[in-house]
Design a protein around this motif. Structure first.
Motif: not given
Ligand SMILES: [Zn+2]
Ligand SMILES: [Zn+2]
Length: 237
Positions: A70, A72, A74-75, A150, A182
């Motif tokens: 996904h 976000h 942090d990914h 998520h 996540d």
């Molecule tokens: Zn996430």
């Protein structure tokens, strides 16, 4: 408080995974190797440093597929630098980026990247939007994407919305690794993690009452224990 010590590694029968990092709101970074194939999953910030330390330039140029669960930060925080690095180091072979339909972050990064580098790009980027959950094969690995739950805050009060989000099951040499990305507790993850050789399960919710963004430690363990081995990741530090 559970503290996960990274990196986490697993290796069986020429099939391996190394989780360099998985900390909510900071970064994730995962390398999968299957025979001669190198895949990167969720390249968050720091991915170039970790890949260079682990496999070096030649093997980084050999990465054929990137899998995004996904959008976000942090990914996906390391996507731009990974794409640029591959160009600077003169990658020649194609790179496929697999991502969930509706993930505007990946499409926007790709568009901006093409705007800057398309004239001179040393390799071809193939965007592989995933809009169904059929298995496909790449480099002798069978990949099965599955939808997960998520959510994120909309910014208006306490309202949340579902983000385009996937988990992936990778099968090679009759072994499989299930990575949920996540997710809140969901049936698709329960089903895919069950009996897998390795399940990577997030436990990103630091309270005991479940919510629809992440799993509690208890929920994550319940799923992990149905697999032959499991790692808990994405635990807040
Ligand atoms: Zn996430
Ligand atoms: Zn995350």
């Amino acid at each position: 408080m559970v503290h996960i010590k990274y990196p986490l590694s697993w290796n069986k029968n020429d099939f391996s995974i190394k989780i360099f990092c998985s900390i909510p709101n900071i970064a994730t970074g995962i390398l999968i190797r299957a025979g001669k194939a190198n895949f990167v999953v969720d390249p968050g910030d720091g991915i170039l440093r970790d890949l260079n330390k682990e496999i070096g330039v030649e093997e980084i140029l050999n990465i054929s597929d990137v899998f995004i669960t996904h959008g976000h930060h942090d990914h996906v925080g390391g996507v731009w630098s990974l794409l640029t690095y591959l160009h600077v180091m003169r990658k020649k072979s194609n790179l496929s980026i697999h991502y969930p339909e509706g993930c505007v972050e990946i499409e926007s990064i790709h568009n901006a990247f093409q705007q800057v580098y398309s004239q001179s790009l040393s390799y071809k980027i193939i965007l592989e939007k995933i809009d169904n959950h059929r298995s496909f094969r790449t480099r002798n690995v069978t990949v099965t994407p599955f939808p997960v739950i998520h959510k994120e805050m909309t910014g208006e009060g306490n309202k949340t919305r579902q983000v385009p989000a996937l988990g992936y099951k990778f099968t090679f040499n009759k072994l499989n690794i299930c990575y949920g990305g996540d997710t809140a507790y969901c049936d698709t993850l329960v089903k895919n993690a069950k009996n897998s050789d390795l399940a990577i399960i997030e436990a990103g919710h630091d309270e005991h009452t479940p919510d629809d963004m992440h799993m509690t430690m208890k929920e994550a363990k319940t799923i992990g224990e149905t697999a032959k081995e499991y790692f808990l990741v994405h635990v807040p530090e």
